[in-house]
Design an enzyme around this catalytic site. Structure first.
Site, PDB file in Angstrom:
ATOM      1  N   THR A 299       5.538  -1.853   2.032  1.00 24.04           N
ATOM      2  CA  THR A 299       4.757  -2.900   2.692  1.00 24.04           C
ATOM      3  C   THR A 299       5.345  -3.213   4.049  1.00 24.04           C
ATOM      4  O   THR A 299       6.568  -3.208   4.232  1.00 24.04           O
ATOM      5  CB  THR A 299       4.684  -4.177   1.839  1.00 24.04           C
ATOM      6  OG1 THR A 299       4.002  -5.205   2.571  1.00 24.04           O
ATOM      7  CG2 THR A 299       6.062  -4.672   1.438  1.00 24.04           C
TER       8      THR A 299
ATOM      9  N   CYS B   7     -27.762 -10.676 -17.183  1.00 24.37           N
ATOM     10  CA  CYS B   7     -28.434 -11.846 -16.608  1.00 24.37           C
ATOM     11  C   CYS B   7     -29.038 -11.594 -15.233  1.00 24.37           C
ATOM     12  O   CYS B   7     -29.740 -12.458 -14.694  1.00 24.37           O
ATOM     13  CB  CYS B   7     -27.462 -13.026 -16.530  1.00 24.37           C
ATOM     14  SG  CYS B   7     -26.189 -12.832 -15.253  1.00 24.37           S
TER      15      CYS B   7
ATOM     16  N   ALA C  14       0.808  -1.221   0.000  1.00 23.32           N
ATOM     17  CA  ALA C  14       0.000   0.000   0.000  1.00 23.32           C
ATOM     18  C   ALA C  14       0.839   1.267   0.000  1.00 23.32           C
ATOM     19  O   ALA C  14       0.430   2.287  -0.552  1.00 23.32           O
ATOM     20  CB  ALA C  14      -0.937  -0.004   1.209  1.00 23.32           C
TER      21      ALA C  14
ATOM     22  N   CYS D 107     -19.575 -10.585 -12.864  1.00 26.53           N
ATOM     23  CA  CYS D 107     -20.884 -11.155 -12.583  1.00 26.53           C
ATOM     24  C   CYS D 107     -20.717 -12.578 -12.075  1.00 26.53           C
ATOM     25  O   CYS D 107     -20.060 -13.398 -12.735  1.00 26.53           O
ATOM     26  CB  CYS D 107     -21.765 -11.143 -13.831  1.00 26.53           C
ATOM     27  SG  CYS D 107     -23.359 -11.977 -13.583  1.00 26.53           S
TER      28      CYS D 107
ATOM     29  N   HIS E 297      -3.981  -9.445  -4.699  1.00 28.34           N
ATOM     30  CA  HIS E 297      -5.286  -9.216  -4.078  1.00 28.34           C
ATOM     31  C   HIS E 297      -6.335  -8.737  -5.066  1.00 28.34           C
ATOM     32  O   HIS E 297      -7.374  -8.215  -4.675  1.00 28.34           O
ATOM     33  CB  HIS E 297      -5.137  -8.220  -2.924  1.00 28.34           C
ATOM     34  CG  HIS E 297      -4.271  -8.734  -1.812  1.00 28.34           C
ATOM     35  ND1 HIS E 297      -3.526  -7.904  -0.990  1.00 28.34           N
ATOM     36  CD2 HIS E 297      -4.018 -10.003  -1.403  1.00 28.34           C
ATOM     37  CE1 HIS E 297      -2.863  -8.652  -0.120  1.00 28.34           C
ATOM     38  NE2 HIS E 297      -3.133  -9.908  -0.345  1.00 28.34           N
TER      39      HIS E 297
ATOM     40  N   ASP F  48      -5.316  -1.094  -6.982  1.00 31.21           N
ATOM     41  CA  ASP F  48      -5.669   0.170  -7.643  1.00 31.21           C
ATOM     42  C   ASP F  48      -5.313   0.236  -9.127  1.00 31.21           C
ATOM     43  O   ASP F  48      -5.685   1.187  -9.808  1.00 31.21           O
ATOM     44  CB  ASP F  48      -5.023   1.352  -6.918  1.00 31.21           C
ATOM     45  CG  ASP F  48      -3.528   1.160  -6.692  1.00 31.21           C
ATOM     46  OD1 ASP F  48      -2.820   0.741  -7.636  1.00 31.21           O
ATOM     47  OD2 ASP F  48      -3.055   1.441  -5.570  1.00 31.21           O
TER      48      ASP F  48
ATOM     49  N   GLN G 145       0.438  -6.082  -3.795  1.00 34.12           N
ATOM     50  CA  GLN G 145      -0.709  -6.347  -2.936  1.00 34.12           C
ATOM     51  C   GLN G 145      -1.811  -5.322  -3.174  1.00 34.12           C
ATOM     52  O   GLN G 145      -2.890  -5.434  -2.597  1.00 34.12           O
ATOM     53  CB  GLN G 145      -0.278  -6.297  -1.471  1.00 34.12           C
ATOM     54  CG  GLN G 145       0.787  -7.320  -1.113  1.00 34.12           C
ATOM     55  CD  GLN G 145       1.303  -7.131   0.303  1.00 34.12           C
ATOM     56  OE1 GLN G 145       0.656  -7.541   1.261  1.00 34.12           O
ATOM     57  NE2 GLN G 145       2.462  -6.497   0.440  1.00 34.12           N
TER      58      GLN G 145
ATOM     59  N   ARG H  88      -2.165   0.647   7.703  1.00 34.13           N
ATOM     60  CA  ARG H  88      -1.806   0.557   9.114  1.00 34.13           C
ATOM     61  C   ARG H  88      -1.039   1.747   9.679  1.00 34.13           C
ATOM     62  O   ARG H  88      -0.695   1.737  10.844  1.00 34.13           O
ATOM     63  CB  ARG H  88      -1.004  -0.737   9.341  1.00 34.13           C
ATOM     64  CG  ARG H  88      -1.873  -1.969   9.165  1.00 34.13           C
ATOM     65  CD  ARG H  88      -1.089  -3.261   9.168  1.00 34.13           C
ATOM     66  NE  ARG H  88      -1.998  -4.387   9.096  1.00 34.13           N
ATOM     67  CZ  ARG H  88      -2.574  -4.824   7.985  1.00 34.13           C
ATOM     68  NH1 ARG H  88      -2.325  -4.217   6.836  1.00 34.13           N
ATOM     69  NH2 ARG H  88      -3.405  -5.851   7.997  1.00 34.13           N
TER      70      ARG H  88
END
Length: 246
Positions: A199, A161, A31, A137, A129, A114, A111, A43
């Site tokens: 990270t 659908c 992140a 769908c 991730h 975006d 990870q 965090r």
């Protein structure tokens, strides 16, 4: 003991030196790579998990069980917090894409969800991730963009659908995609320089992938100390976008 650099200018010079000397490089990021693009991490003191204003903790709202039991609240949180349509790649993203184009960088393992590495031009990206840019769908498999889901309200359903459209992101309680994991493992195991950036190295199983590294040069670039610092050859304790400004 690893050499530690806190000055961004010196960090950039040292990082360039290591990259120039390497035959193949893989970048493993979290992140913190996207904070310079205006996306909060998780965090840190100002991170997502320390923000207030929601009825449930973010960890709860990002779980599969919450997605199933509180779909309306899940999608509200997803649209408002997880989707960042106006975010742009920063210097770290751009430099990594350039290094790939030059044949130096073989892969990015991220990870993040975006899509900023691809927006910067990176081609070989393993998204551990998933991504907010793919929304699938659950009935017919049709894929919808982030822009599409942001235009919907409530629980989004497929126009084709009627099935529920679920973000292609790995929620808590869900398993990582095995094909993505294996691709990331092969990339990490075959490079001779692994750069870990942005990270905390505390989220598993993603953090465990670095154990497959067999090369001879490990660099960690993160503002805060990580459990992997003792294994690193070089620690850059500074802003990652500035460290890649070379």
């Amino acid at each position: 003991m690893a050499k530690t650099i806190t000055d961004p200018t010196l960090a950039a010079k040292e990082l360039q030196k290591h990259i120039d000397a390497a035959g193949s490089v893989v970048f493993f990021g979290g992140a913190g790579v996207s904070t310079a693009s205006g996306i909060p991490d998780f965090r840190s003191p100002n991170g997502l998990y320390n923000q207030r204003g929601y009825k449930y903790p973010p960890e709860t709202m990002l779980s599969h069980s919450f997605y199933e039991s509180h779909p309306q609240e899940f999608y509200d949180f997803y649209r408002n917090v997880m989707c960042v349509p106006n975010a742009k790649p920063n210097q770290c993203h751009r430099k990594l894409a350039q290094l790939e184009q030059e044949g130096k960088l073989t892969a990015v393992v991220t990870q993040n969800i975006d899509g900023l590495h691809q927006a910067a031009g990176s081609k070989r990206v393993y998204e551990l991730h998933g991504s907010t840019h793919r929304n699938i769908c659950q009935k017919c498999g049709a894929v919808y963009s982030e822009e599409w889901i942001l235009q919907t309200e409530g629980v989004p359903t497929c126009p084709k659908c009627g099935g529920r459209v679920k973000p292609d992101v790995v929620l808590y309680e869900e398993s990582l995609n095995q094909d993505v994991i294996m691709g990331a493992v092969r990339a990490i195991a075959s490079c001779d320089l692994l750069i870990i950036g942005g990270t905390s190295l505390v989220v598993y199983p993603a953090a465990g992938l670095v154990d497959y590294f067999q090369g001879n040069d490990l660099i960690i670039c993160n503002l805060q100390p990580t459990p992997g610092d003792s294994r690193a050859d070089l620690v850059l304790a500074c802003d990652i976008a500035k460290a890649f400004d070379f």
